[in-house]
Scaffold this motif. Sequence first.
Motif, short mmCIF file in Angstrom:
data_model
loop_
_atom_site.label_atom_id
_atom_site.label_comp_id
_atom_site.label_asym_id
_atom_site.label_seq_id
_atom_site.Cartn_x
_atom_site.Cartn_y
_atom_site.Cartn_z
N LYS A 1 2.09 -2.36 -16.97
CA LYS A 1 1.63 -1.10 -17.52
C LYS A 1 0.52 -0.49 -16.66
CE LYS A 1 2.99 -1.61 -22.29
NZ LYS A 1 2.62 -1.51 -23.65
N MET A 2 -0.33 -1.34 -16.10
CA MET A 2 -1.42 -0.85 -15.27
C MET A 2 -0.88 -0.07 -14.09
SD MET A 2 -4.62 -0.49 -14.61
CE MET A 2 -5.65 -1.70 -15.38
N GLY A 3 0.18 -0.59 -13.45
CA GLY A 3 0.78 0.09 -12.32
C GLY A 3 1.30 1.46 -12.70
N LYS A 4 1.95 1.58 -13.87
CA LYS A 4 2.47 2.87 -14.32
C LYS A 4 1.34 3.84 -14.55
CE LYS A 4 5.41 5.08 -17.79
NZ LYS A 4 4.93 6.35 -17.40
N CYS A 5 0.29 3.40 -15.19
CA CYS A 5 -0.87 4.25 -15.46
C CYS A 5 -1.47 4.77 -14.17
CB CYS A 5 -1.90 3.47 -16.27
SG CYS A 5 -3.43 4.36 -16.58
N LEU A 6 -1.66 3.88 -13.22
CA LEU A 6 -2.23 4.29 -11.95
C LEU A 6 -1.29 5.21 -11.20
CD1 LEU A 6 -3.76 0.88 -10.87
CD2 LEU A 6 -5.02 2.91 -11.56
N GLY A 7 0.02 4.90 -11.25
CA GLY A 7 1.01 5.74 -10.57
C GLY A 7 1.00 7.15 -11.13
N ASP A 8 0.81 7.27 -12.44
CA ASP A 8 0.77 8.57 -13.06
C ASP A 8 -0.42 9.38 -12.57
OD1 ASP A 8 3.03 8.00 -14.47
OD2 ASP A 8 2.02 7.57 -16.35
N LYS A 9 -1.49 8.69 -12.20
CA LYS A 9 -2.70 9.36 -11.73
C LYS A 9 -2.69 9.55 -10.22
CE LYS A 9 -5.58 7.84 -15.51
NZ LYS A 9 -6.76 7.09 -15.92
N LYS A 10 -1.57 9.30 -9.59
CA LYS A 10 -1.38 9.46 -8.16
C LYS A 10 -2.25 8.52 -7.33
CE LYS A 10 0.52 14.09 -8.38
NZ LYS A 10 1.59 13.67 -9.21
N GLU A 11 -2.70 7.45 -7.92
CA GLU A 11 -3.43 6.43 -7.18
C GLU A 11 -2.40 5.40 -6.71
OE1 GLU A 11 -6.47 5.10 -9.83
OE2 GLU A 11 -7.38 7.08 -9.92
N TYR A 12 -1.49 5.87 -5.87
CA TYR A 12 -0.30 5.10 -5.53
C TYR A 12 -0.60 3.79 -4.81
CZ TYR A 12 2.06 9.43 -6.77
OH TYR A 12 2.51 10.53 -7.43
N THR A 13 -1.59 3.77 -3.95
CA THR A 13 -1.88 2.55 -3.21
C THR A 13 -2.26 1.42 -4.16
OG1 THR A 13 -2.60 3.86 -1.32
CG2 THR A 13 -3.28 1.55 -1.36
N GLN A 14 -3.14 1.71 -5.09
CA GLN A 14 -3.55 0.70 -6.06
C GLN A 14 -2.39 0.33 -6.99
OE1 GLN A 14 -7.12 1.68 -8.18
NE2 GLN A 14 -7.41 -0.40 -8.89
N ALA A 15 -1.64 1.33 -7.40
CA ALA A 15 -0.49 1.07 -8.27
C ALA A 15 0.52 0.17 -7.55
CB ALA A 15 0.17 2.38 -8.68
N PHE A 16 0.73 0.44 -6.26
CA PHE A 16 1.65 -0.38 -5.47
C PHE A 16 1.24 -1.85 -5.50
CE2 PHE A 16 3.10 -2.39 -1.58
CZ PHE A 16 4.44 -2.05 -1.58
N GLU A 17 -0.06 -2.10 -5.41
CA GLU A 17 -0.56 -3.49 -5.46
C GLU A 17 -0.21 -4.15 -6.79
OE1 GLU A 17 -4.73 -3.64 -4.44
OE2 GLU A 17 -4.40 -2.34 -2.70
N TRP A 18 -0.39 -3.43 -7.89
CA TRP A 18 -0.09 -3.98 -9.21
C TRP A 18 1.41 -4.21 -9.37
CZ3 TRP A 18 -3.47 -6.38 -11.97
CH2 TRP A 18 -4.81 -6.03 -11.89
N TYR A 19 2.20 -3.25 -8.92
CA TYR A 19 3.66 -3.44 -9.00
C TYR A 19 4.09 -4.64 -8.16
CZ TYR A 19 4.36 1.05 -11.35
OH TYR A 19 4.35 2.09 -12.25
N SER A 20 3.46 -4.84 -7.00
CA SER A 20 3.78 -5.97 -6.14
C SER A 20 3.50 -7.29 -6.85
CB SER A 20 2.98 -5.90 -4.83
OG SER A 20 3.36 -4.77 -4.09
N LYS A 21 2.38 -7.35 -7.56
CA LYS A 21 2.05 -8.57 -8.31
C LYS A 21 3.08 -8.84 -9.40
CE LYS A 21 -2.88 -8.31 -7.39
NZ LYS A 21 -4.23 -8.24 -7.90
N ALA A 22 3.49 -7.79 -10.08
CA ALA A 22 4.50 -7.95 -11.14
C ALA A 22 5.85 -8.36 -10.54
CB ALA A 22 4.64 -6.65 -11.93
N ALA A 23 6.22 -7.75 -9.41
CA ALA A 23 7.49 -8.09 -8.77
C ALA A 23 7.49 -9.53 -8.27
CB ALA A 23 7.76 -7.12 -7.62
N ALA A 24 6.34 -9.99 -7.79
CA ALA A 24 6.23 -11.37 -7.31
C ALA A 24 6.46 -12.37 -8.44
CB ALA A 24 4.85 -11.59 -6.68
#
Length: 185
Positions: A1-24
């Motif tokens: 959820k954190m990644g989605k929230c950040l992605g919505d705010k266009k903080e894509y670099t940070q969101a990408f990190e969170w999505y990467s952790k979830a994908a891992a």
Amino acid sequence: KMGKCLGDKKEYTQAFEWYSKAAAQGFAPAAYIIGYYYENGMGVEKNRAKAFEWYSKAAAQGNANGQYMLAFYYENGGVFGVPGVFKNLKEAFEWYSKAATQGHIGAQRRLAYFYSRGIGVEKNNDKASEWTSKADALVAAKAKRNATKVSEWYSKAASGDANSQYNLAIAYRDGIGVEKNNIKS
């Protein structure tokens, strides 16, 4: 959820990190989103080869969006310049089928098209009609759910609920469950 929230705010670099952790950790929807980020250069350098790699991971885990995108790449082949990915309509058909059986509307529409033209499969107008009907039914159900949400927001907004007023404005702005109306939004 954190990644989605950040992605919505266009903080894509940070969101990408969170999505990467979830994908891992094997979370397939995150793998799909990483593919999407690579495909569109959101928070990372645009790289269609990596996008394909992540869509493949998501698809292998049963993610319908990943399966759809994998099918799309195979349908369009070398257009995207991904090394080793060539046009393969049978493979595209197989991945569209997997996504369609999970209720992916876009995949259902592509299957209908493939069946109607005999692309990657023997031509079959009955199956084309069947998949078109399934997609239409899902679209109608989604529209009904959206209309119900808007009705709820309208009632709450009238009583002064700020969150519902905001959601109602977005619904009018984007035409979700109601006709688009910038004045009402």
